[in-house]
Design an enzyme around this catalytic site. Structure first.
Site, PDB file in Angstrom:
ATOM      1  N   LYS A 250       0.840  -1.195   0.000  1.00  0.00           N
ATOM      2  CA  LYS A 250       0.000   0.000   0.000  1.00  0.00           C
ATOM      3  C   LYS A 250       0.877   1.247   0.000  1.00  0.00           C
ATOM      4  O   LYS A 250       1.485   1.603   1.001  1.00  0.00           O
ATOM      5  CB  LYS A 250      -0.913   0.038   1.233  1.00  0.00           C
ATOM      6  CG  LYS A 250      -1.999   1.083   1.076  1.00  0.00           C
ATOM      7  CD  LYS A 250      -2.410   1.749   2.356  1.00  0.00           C
ATOM      8  CE  LYS A 250      -1.547   2.865   2.778  1.00  0.00           C
ATOM      9  NZ  LYS A 250      -1.500   4.049   1.910  1.00  0.00           N
TER      10      LYS A 250
ATOM     11  N   GLY B  43       7.172   5.202   7.801  1.00  0.00           N
ATOM     12  CA  GLY B  43       6.323   6.388   7.920  1.00  0.00           C
ATOM     13  C   GLY B  43       6.622   7.105   9.215  1.00  0.00           C
ATOM     14  O   GLY B  43       7.706   6.948   9.795  1.00  0.00           O
TER      15      GLY B  43
ATOM     16  N   GLU C 124       4.297   8.571  14.844  1.00  0.00           N
ATOM     17  CA  GLU C 124       2.926   8.558  15.372  1.00  0.00           C
ATOM     18  C   GLU C 124       2.095   7.420  14.739  1.00  0.00           C
ATOM     19  O   GLU C 124       1.464   6.633  15.444  1.00  0.00           O
ATOM     20  CB  GLU C 124       2.302   9.919  15.048  1.00  0.00           C
ATOM     21  CG  GLU C 124       0.968  10.151  15.673  1.00  0.00           C
ATOM     22  CD  GLU C 124       0.304  11.397  15.077  1.00  0.00           C
ATOM     23  OE1 GLU C 124       0.984  12.173  14.383  1.00  0.00           O
ATOM     24  OE2 GLU C 124      -0.901  11.546  15.310  1.00  0.00           O
TER      25      GLU C 124
ATOM     26  N   GLY D 163       3.324   4.879  13.165  1.00  0.00           N
ATOM     27  CA  GLY D 163       4.024   3.631  13.509  1.00  0.00           C
ATOM     28  C   GLY D 163       3.505   3.037  14.813  1.00  0.00           C
ATOM     29  O   GLY D 163       3.330   1.829  14.937  1.00  0.00           O
TER      30      GLY D 163
ATOM     31  N   GLU E 176      10.147   1.597  10.273  1.00  0.00           N
ATOM     32  CA  GLU E 176      11.163   2.595   9.878  1.00  0.00           C
ATOM     33  C   GLU E 176      10.484   3.945  10.031  1.00  0.00           C
ATOM     34  O   GLU E 176       9.652   4.317   9.204  1.00  0.00           O
ATOM     35  CB  GLU E 176      11.596   2.382   8.418  1.00  0.00           C
ATOM     36  CG  GLU E 176      12.115   0.999   8.089  1.00  0.00           C
ATOM     37  CD  GLU E 176      13.476   0.716   8.682  1.00  0.00           C
ATOM     38  OE1 GLU E 176      14.133   1.654   9.151  1.00  0.00           O
ATOM     39  OE2 GLU E 176      13.868  -0.456   8.692  1.00  0.00           O
TER      40      GLU E 176
ATOM     41  N   CYS F   4      13.705  11.234   5.895  1.00  0.00           N
ATOM     42  CA  CYS F   4      13.693  10.758   7.281  1.00  0.00           C
ATOM     43  C   CYS F   4      15.048  10.990   7.938  1.00  0.00           C
ATOM     44  O   CYS F   4      15.133  11.251   9.125  1.00  0.00           O
ATOM     45  CB  CYS F   4      13.322   9.289   7.323  1.00  0.00           C
ATOM     46  SG  CYS F   4      14.319   8.287   6.223  1.00  0.00           S
TER      47      CYS F   4
ATOM     48  N   GLU G  66       9.957  16.677  14.395  1.00  0.00           N
ATOM     49  CA  GLU G  66      10.313  16.460  12.993  1.00  0.00           C
ATOM     50  C   GLU G  66       9.472  17.384  12.106  1.00  0.00           C
ATOM     51  O   GLU G  66       8.244  17.298  12.100  1.00  0.00           O
ATOM     52  CB  GLU G  66      10.056  14.996  12.609  1.00  0.00           C
ATOM     53  CG  GLU G  66      10.555  14.684  11.211  1.00  0.00           C
ATOM     54  CD  GLU G  66      10.240  13.264  10.767  1.00  0.00           C
ATOM     55  OE1 GLU G  66       9.126  12.783  11.036  1.00  0.00           O
ATOM     56  OE2 GLU G  66      11.117  12.647  10.129  1.00  0.00           O
TER      57      GLU G  66
HETATM   58  P1  NAD Z   1       2.642   8.771   7.542  1.00  0.00           P
HETATM   59  O1  NAD Z   1       3.025   8.055   8.787  1.00  0.00           O
HETATM   60  O2  NAD Z   1       1.588   9.793   7.609  1.00  0.00           O
HETATM   61  O3  NAD Z   1       2.168   7.724   6.423  1.00  0.00           O
HETATM   62  C1  NAD Z   1       2.957   6.618   6.066  1.00  0.00           C
HETATM   63  C2  NAD Z   1       2.076   5.556   5.434  1.00  0.00           C
HETATM   64  O4  NAD Z   1       1.168   5.070   6.428  1.00  0.00           O
HETATM   65  C3  NAD Z   1       1.220   6.059   4.271  1.00  0.00           C
HETATM   66  O5  NAD Z   1       1.135   5.062   3.283  1.00  0.00           O
HETATM   67  C4  NAD Z   1      -0.134   6.261   4.934  1.00  0.00           C
HETATM   68  O6  NAD Z   1      -1.201   6.159   4.015  1.00  0.00           O
HETATM   69  C5  NAD Z   1      -0.163   5.124   5.929  1.00  0.00           C
HETATM   70  N1  NAD Z   1      -1.085   5.310   7.064  1.00  0.00           N
HETATM   71  C6  NAD Z   1      -1.666   6.446   7.503  1.00  0.00           C
HETATM   72  N2  NAD Z   1      -2.440   6.189   8.574  1.00  0.00           N
HETATM   73  C7  NAD Z   1      -2.317   4.868   8.830  1.00  0.00           C
HETATM   74  C8  NAD Z   1      -2.847   4.006   9.831  1.00  0.00           C
HETATM   75  N3  NAD Z   1      -3.657   4.442  10.780  1.00  0.00           N
HETATM   76  N4  NAD Z   1      -2.493   2.702   9.806  1.00  0.00           N
HETATM   77  C9  NAD Z   1      -1.629   2.246   8.865  1.00  0.00           C
HETATM   78  N5  NAD Z   1      -1.109   3.010   7.898  1.00  0.00           N
HETATM   79  C10 NAD Z   1      -1.444   4.308   7.874  1.00  0.00           C
HETATM   80  O7  NAD Z   1       3.996   9.368   6.933  1.00  0.00           O
HETATM   81  P2  NAD Z   1       4.191  10.280   5.643  1.00  0.00           P
HETATM   82  O8  NAD Z   1       3.672  11.642   5.938  1.00  0.00           O
HETATM   83  O9  NAD Z   1       3.693   9.557   4.440  1.00  0.00           O
HETATM   84  O10 NAD Z   1       5.793  10.297   5.536  1.00  0.00           O
HETATM   85  C11 NAD Z   1       6.602  11.078   6.328  1.00  0.00           C
HETATM   86  C12 NAD Z   1       7.113  10.311   7.529  1.00  0.00           C
HETATM   87  O11 NAD Z   1       7.758   9.121   7.116  1.00  0.00           O
HETATM   88  C13 NAD Z   1       8.157  11.092   8.298  1.00  0.00           C
HETATM   89  O12 NAD Z   1       7.937  10.952   9.674  1.00  0.00           O
HETATM   90  C14 NAD Z   1       9.456  10.424   7.891  1.00  0.00           C
HETATM   91  O13 NAD Z   1      10.508  10.574   8.812  1.00  0.00           O
HETATM   92  C15 NAD Z   1       9.021   9.010   7.772  1.00  0.00           C
HETATM   93  N6  NAD Z   1       9.972   8.266   6.937  1.00  0.00           N
HETATM   94  C16 NAD Z   1      10.792   7.343   7.549  1.00  0.00           C
HETATM   95  C17 NAD Z   1      11.733   6.646   6.788  1.00  0.00           C
HETATM   96  C18 NAD Z   1      12.650   5.637   7.422  1.00  0.00           C
HETATM   97  O14 NAD Z   1      13.211   4.815   6.686  1.00  0.00           O
HETATM   98  N7  NAD Z   1      12.854   5.628   8.735  1.00  0.00           N
HETATM   99  C19 NAD Z   1      11.831   6.894   5.424  1.00  0.00           C
HETATM  100  C20 NAD Z   1      10.992   7.837   4.853  1.00  0.00           C
HETATM  101  C21 NAD Z   1      10.060   8.515   5.618  1.00  0.00           C
END
Ligand code: NAD
Length: 492
Positions: free
Chosen positions: A175, A228, A231, A233, A250, A284, A382
């Protein structure tokens, strides 16, 4: 407008009920494509397909070599379409064409190719046990893997997660982020052209709160690999408790970037700019807390500001552009809100506004705050945008203390000519990756992941592959004459 379909059980399809989401080009605010907005019933179809492909299909039974042939074909097909893929990624996300052409797309192809071969190294061991028995371990696939990714490296992260999981015999329900689904649906077309058996990879598009939650809590999914925010996570971890799924998280970061007085100033300044402003700071691992040794603080800051003023902001499709737009209007507002907070907490020394003539599109000038306190909000939260916090440290020890004073632990950077001191500081930093005199080196060979609230589990490297396996112990009794000890345990 290009109307995409999702990919379930080897077929391109619409969401049940036909709901669709539009994709907006963040540089122009134009609608460029639409794709299905799946519901839970669509996701369940995808999970059933992945389950069937795993439980009844040939995929887990193929040898690693046979599966590798598919991955190599996928890598070639990505390279054949690289130009179009990078254009689509740029139009959908605002990532500069320099970034998508030289990083996102070729690195994704390399990952498919690399893991096709590297997975042969994932194998069990023969154990030296104190009994007359052949005792060995097998590394087996986990089963059906749910994969959820963010919007900042959509194609690349799809490649990392899909390549490393399927090469080991797992099947996948993937997804992507709603904000960046197009390149992942292009990948679906490539998987079909590579004739990947149906159900091995299913790509379902839609809302994270609906699909992500359902995927994380599904009783039919054996593992979840999530990238992602911290929060989300946390909520994924709660949902994954349903059937005690294997989980890798991650998550976010607020990575320290330490600049010591003995560094090469020019290299450190250019590297530090890259560490925060590349991909518009939407990384990230962004080096968002720059900790500079007192002796060179003023000089280094001056150099950074001068260089920042020279960055070219504008059309991300222009190869000469350094800084494109942020991904969405919401993200632009979030970053501008943090800049307002920062103005109350520290000294804004450059940027931070909307660039002149770029009111259309989600552009924000790269911003640098000086004299930032490490306990301020802009230093601890962040921001995920082009905002750099510069902090002063009186020496290396204080720099390390400040560096570790954060809830996150994703990466750290260090600039110094003293490599003995560098290796000692690298040990002291509480994070999953340390870059010395460089930034952003991701390699298929090297593990990547977080400490503390940046998550757990690893992507890439041998450790990354092992995440997608489980260990089985097999014990074959070889007692001479076949009379094992357990056979005479009860004297009956
Ligand atoms: P996000 O947490 O909002 O979304 C990430 C994914 O989770 C998306 O596909 C989203 O649709 C999905 N999602 C949203 N709500 C959900 C739920 N309740 N249950 C399951 N999945 C859900 O993050 P974002 O805004 O897309 O990306 C930015 C974040 O990602 C930043 O915090 C960044 O640091 C992090 N990130 C981490 C890494 C890493 O490798 N550590 C890499 C890239 C980005």
């Amino acid at each position: 407008m290009n109307n995409y379909q999702m990919y379930i059980d080897g077929k391109f399809c619409e969401a049940e009920g036909g709901a669709r989401t539009e994709s907006i080009n963040p540089a122009t605010e134009e609608r460029i494509a639409s794709f299905p907005r799946a519901g839970v019933s669509d996701l369940e179809r995808a999970i059933t397909a992945a389950r069937r492909a795993y439980d009844e299909g040939d995929w887990p039974k193929f040898s690693t070599f046979e599966r590798g042939q598919y991955l190599i074909r996928i890598a070639h097909l990505i390279r054949e379409s690289a130009y179009d893929l990078s254009r689509i990624e740029t139009a959908d996300t605002g990532k500069t064409s320099k970034q998508t052409t030289f990083i996102d797309i070729p690195v994704a192809a390399n990952s498919f190719e690399y893991f096709a071969g590297a997975a042969v190294e994932v194998k069990g061991e023969t154990l030296n046990i104190p009994a007359p028995a052949l005792s060995y371990t097998l590394r087996e696939p986990v089963g059906v893997v749910g994969a959820i990714t963010p919007w900042n490296y959509p194609f690349l992260m799809a490649a990392w997660k899909i390549a490393s999981s399927i090469i080991l015999g797992n099947t996948v329900v993937f997804k992507p982020s709603r904000e960046a689904s197009l390149s992942c649906l292009e990948l679906a077309k490539i998987l079909e052209r590579a004739e990947l058996p149906k159900g091995v990879v299913n790509i379902v598009t839609g809302e994270g709160a609906v699909l992500g939650e359902a995927l994380a809590s599904s009783m039919d999914v054996d593992m979840l690999t999530f990238t992602g925010s911290t929060e989300v996570g946390r909520s994924v971890m709660r949902a994954a408790a349903s059937n005690l799924k294997r989980l890798t998280l991650e998550l976010g970061g607020k990575s320290p970037n330490i600049v010591l007085a003995d560094c090469d100033l020019e290299t450190a300044a250019n590297g530090s700019l890259c560490a925060i402003f590349m991909n518009q700071g939407q990384m990230c691992v962004a080096g968002s807390r720059l900790i500079v040794e007192e002796k060179i603080y003023d000089k280094f800051l001056e150099l950074l500001v001068a260089k920042t003023k020279k960055l070219k902001i504008g059309d991300p499709a222009d190869p000469a552009t350094d800084i494109g737009p942020l991904i969405t209007e919401k993200q632009k507002k979030r970053v501008l809100d943090y800049i307002s907070i920062g103005k109350k907490e520290a000294r804004l020394v450059v940027g931070g506004g909307v660039p002149a003539g770029l009111n259309k599109g989600y552009f924000v000038e790269p911003a640098i705050f000086a004299d930032v306190r490490n306990d301020s909000r802009i230093a601890q939260e962040e921001i995920f945008g082009p905002v750099l916090c510069v902090l002063k440290a009186k020496d290396a020890d204080e720099a390390v203390r400040i560096a570790n004073d954060t809830d996150y632990g994703l990466a750290g950077m260090l600039w110094t000519k003293d490599l003995a001191r560098a290796t000692s500081i690298a040990r002291s930093l509480r994070c999953g990756t340390v870059w010395v005199n460089t930034f952003g080196g991701f390699y298929n060979e090297a593990p990547f992941g977080g400490y503390k609230q940046s998550g757990f589990g690893r992507e890439l490297g041998k450790e990354g592959l092992l995440e997608y396996t489980q260990v089985k112990h097999v014990n074959v009794d070889l007692t001479p004459g076949g009379k094992t000890l357990v056979a005479s345990w009860f004297n009956v």
